[in-house]
Design a protein around this motif. Structure first.
Motif, short mmCIF file in Angstrom:
data_model
loop_
_atom_site.label_atom_id
_atom_site.label_comp_id
_atom_site.label_asym_id
_atom_site.label_seq_id
_atom_site.Cartn_x
_atom_site.Cartn_y
_atom_site.Cartn_z
N ILE A 1 2.75 9.82 -10.24
CA ILE A 1 1.88 10.11 -11.38
C ILE A 1 1.31 11.52 -11.26
CG2 ILE A 1 -0.32 9.52 -12.48
CD1 ILE A 1 0.35 6.58 -11.93
N ASN A 2 0.84 11.87 -10.06
CA ASN A 2 0.28 13.21 -9.86
C ASN A 2 1.32 14.29 -10.14
OD1 ASN A 2 -2.22 12.19 -9.18
ND2 ASN A 2 -1.80 12.21 -6.99
N ARG A 3 2.56 14.06 -9.68
CA ARG A 3 3.63 15.04 -9.91
C ARG A 3 3.94 15.15 -11.41
NH1 ARG A 3 7.85 12.68 -7.38
NH2 ARG A 3 8.79 12.03 -9.33
N TRP A 4 4.02 14.01 -12.09
CA TRP A 4 4.32 14.03 -13.52
C TRP A 4 3.19 14.69 -14.32
CZ3 TRP A 4 6.02 8.25 -13.33
CH2 TRP A 4 7.34 8.17 -12.91
N GLN A 5 1.95 14.47 -13.92
CA GLN A 5 0.83 15.07 -14.63
C GLN A 5 0.81 16.59 -14.45
OE1 GLN A 5 -2.51 12.78 -13.15
NE2 GLN A 5 -2.42 11.37 -14.89
N ARG A 6 1.23 17.08 -13.30
CA ARG A 6 1.30 18.52 -13.07
C ARG A 6 2.37 19.16 -13.94
NH1 ARG A 6 0.82 16.98 -7.56
NH2 ARG A 6 3.06 17.19 -7.30
N GLU A 7 3.43 18.40 -14.25
CA GLU A 7 4.54 18.93 -15.04
C GLU A 7 4.28 18.91 -16.54
OE1 GLU A 7 8.12 16.93 -13.89
OE2 GLU A 7 7.90 17.50 -11.80
N GLY A 8 3.19 18.29 -16.94
CA GLY A 8 2.87 18.26 -18.37
C GLY A 8 2.85 16.85 -18.92
N LYS B 1 5.02 15.39 -20.94
CA LYS B 1 6.29 14.87 -21.43
C LYS B 1 6.69 13.54 -20.76
CE LYS B 1 8.83 17.95 -18.34
NZ LYS B 1 9.82 19.01 -18.26
N PHE B 2 5.98 13.13 -19.71
CA PHE B 2 6.30 11.89 -19.00
C PHE B 2 5.27 10.80 -19.28
CE2 PHE B 2 8.20 15.21 -16.31
CZ PHE B 2 9.52 14.79 -16.33
N ARG B 3 4.70 10.77 -20.46
CA ARG B 3 3.63 9.83 -20.79
C ARG B 3 4.04 8.38 -20.59
NH1 ARG B 3 -0.45 8.76 -19.63
NH2 ARG B 3 -1.71 10.44 -19.97
N ALA B 4 5.23 7.99 -21.04
CA ALA B 4 5.70 6.60 -20.91
C ALA B 4 5.88 6.23 -19.44
CB ALA B 4 6.99 6.39 -21.68
N SER B 5 6.41 7.16 -18.67
CA SER B 5 6.60 6.90 -17.23
C SER B 5 5.26 6.76 -16.52
CB SER B 5 7.40 8.03 -16.59
OG SER B 5 8.69 8.10 -17.16
N ILE B 6 4.31 7.60 -16.90
CA ILE B 6 2.97 7.53 -16.30
C ILE B 6 2.33 6.19 -16.64
CG2 ILE B 6 0.64 8.49 -16.41
CD1 ILE B 6 1.98 11.27 -16.71
N ASP B 7 2.44 5.76 -17.90
CA ASP B 7 1.87 4.47 -18.30
C ASP B 7 2.50 3.32 -17.53
OD1 ASP B 7 0.21 5.77 -20.06
OD2 ASP B 7 1.46 5.35 -21.83
N LYS B 8 3.82 3.37 -17.36
CA LYS B 8 4.50 2.32 -16.61
C LYS B 8 4.05 2.31 -15.15
CE LYS B 8 9.00 0.45 -15.50
NZ LYS B 8 10.45 0.63 -15.55
N SER B 9 3.92 3.48 -14.53
CA SER B 9 3.45 3.55 -13.15
C SER B 9 2.01 3.07 -13.01
CB SER B 9 3.57 4.98 -12.62
OG SER B 9 4.92 5.28 -12.32
N MET B 10 1.18 3.35 -14.01
CA MET B 10 -0.20 2.85 -13.98
C MET B 10 -0.23 1.32 -13.99
SD MET B 10 -2.28 5.40 -13.78
CE MET B 10 -3.86 5.21 -14.57
N GLU B 11 0.65 0.72 -14.77
CA GLU B 11 0.73 -0.74 -14.81
C GLU B 11 1.22 -1.29 -13.47
OE1 GLU B 11 0.20 -4.44 -15.89
OE2 GLU B 11 -0.40 -2.73 -17.13
N LYS C 1 0.83 -1.21 0.00
CA LYS C 1 0.00 0.00 0.00
C LYS C 1 0.87 1.26 0.00
CE LYS C 1 -4.28 -1.76 1.97
NZ LYS C 1 -5.20 -1.70 3.12
N ARG C 2 1.98 1.24 0.74
CA ARG C 2 2.89 2.39 0.73
C ARG C 2 3.52 2.58 -0.65
NH1 ARG C 2 4.38 0.30 5.77
NH2 ARG C 2 6.27 -0.61 4.91
N ARG C 3 3.89 1.46 -1.27
CA ARG C 3 4.48 1.55 -2.61
C ARG C 3 3.46 2.08 -3.61
NH1 ARG C 3 6.72 -2.95 -6.53
NH2 ARG C 3 7.65 -1.57 -8.06
N ARG C 4 2.21 1.64 -3.47
CA ARG C 4 1.14 2.11 -4.36
C ARG C 4 0.94 3.62 -4.19
NH1 ARG C 4 -3.90 3.57 -5.19
NH2 ARG C 4 -5.15 2.54 -6.77
N ALA C 5 0.91 4.07 -2.93
CA ALA C 5 0.73 5.50 -2.67
C ALA C 5 1.88 6.31 -3.26
CB ALA C 5 0.62 5.74 -1.16
N ALA C 6 3.09 5.77 -3.21
CA ALA C 6 4.24 6.47 -3.80
C ALA C 6 4.09 6.57 -5.32
CB ALA C 6 5.53 5.75 -3.44
N GLU C 7 3.61 5.50 -5.95
CA GLU C 7 3.40 5.52 -7.40
C GLU C 7 2.32 6.53 -7.79
OE1 GLU C 7 5.10 4.10 -9.86
OE2 GLU C 7 6.46 3.10 -8.46
#
Length: 116
Positions: A68-75, A77-87, A58-64
């Motif tokens: 994602i929230n931080r990357w989405q705020r930045e724009g 440009k991190f689409r691949a990273s966001i997709d990997k974190s979603m998986e 659960k802690r690892r999930r919360a960190a992921e």
């Protein structure tokens, strides 16, 4: 009906502790009759291993999710990273669900074993 200690964790789970006393049915030294009864319940001030694993996931999930929230705020440009974190989150959700089902099965086992 040989007697053992029972270790009870904070989360409600338990495990068998040390052997304490033979019953009158078992006469062989070093052997038990197979029927375990509780002599003493010893409270343990921590969670069981299963609950520790659930908490860690659960802690690892919360960190992921935070990543994602931080990357989405930045724009975008991190689409691949966001997709990997979603998986990773989907995988963690599945593992957490499996562990919680296992914990539920163990807790149901407590009720049936203590009534016997």
């Amino acid at each position: 009906m040989c007697f053992f200690d029972q270790q009870r964790f904070v989360c409600g789970d338990w495990k068998w502790g040390h052997f304490r006393q033979h019953c009158h049915k078992e006469y062989r030294i070093g052997e038990t009759c197979g029927m375990k009864l509780i002599m003493h319940t010893v409270p343990v001030g921590q969670k069981c291993k299963l609950c520790e694993k659930i908490d860690t996931k659960k802690r690892r999930r919360a960190a992921e999710v935070e990543r994602i929230n931080r990357w989405q705020r930045e724009g975008s440009k991190f689409r691949a990273s966001i997709d990997k974190s979603m998986e990773i989150i989907r995988s963690l959700d599945y593992e957490i669900q499996e562990l919680e089902c296992e914990r539920g099965r163990r807790l149901q086992g407590i009720g049936t074993q203590m009534r016997s």
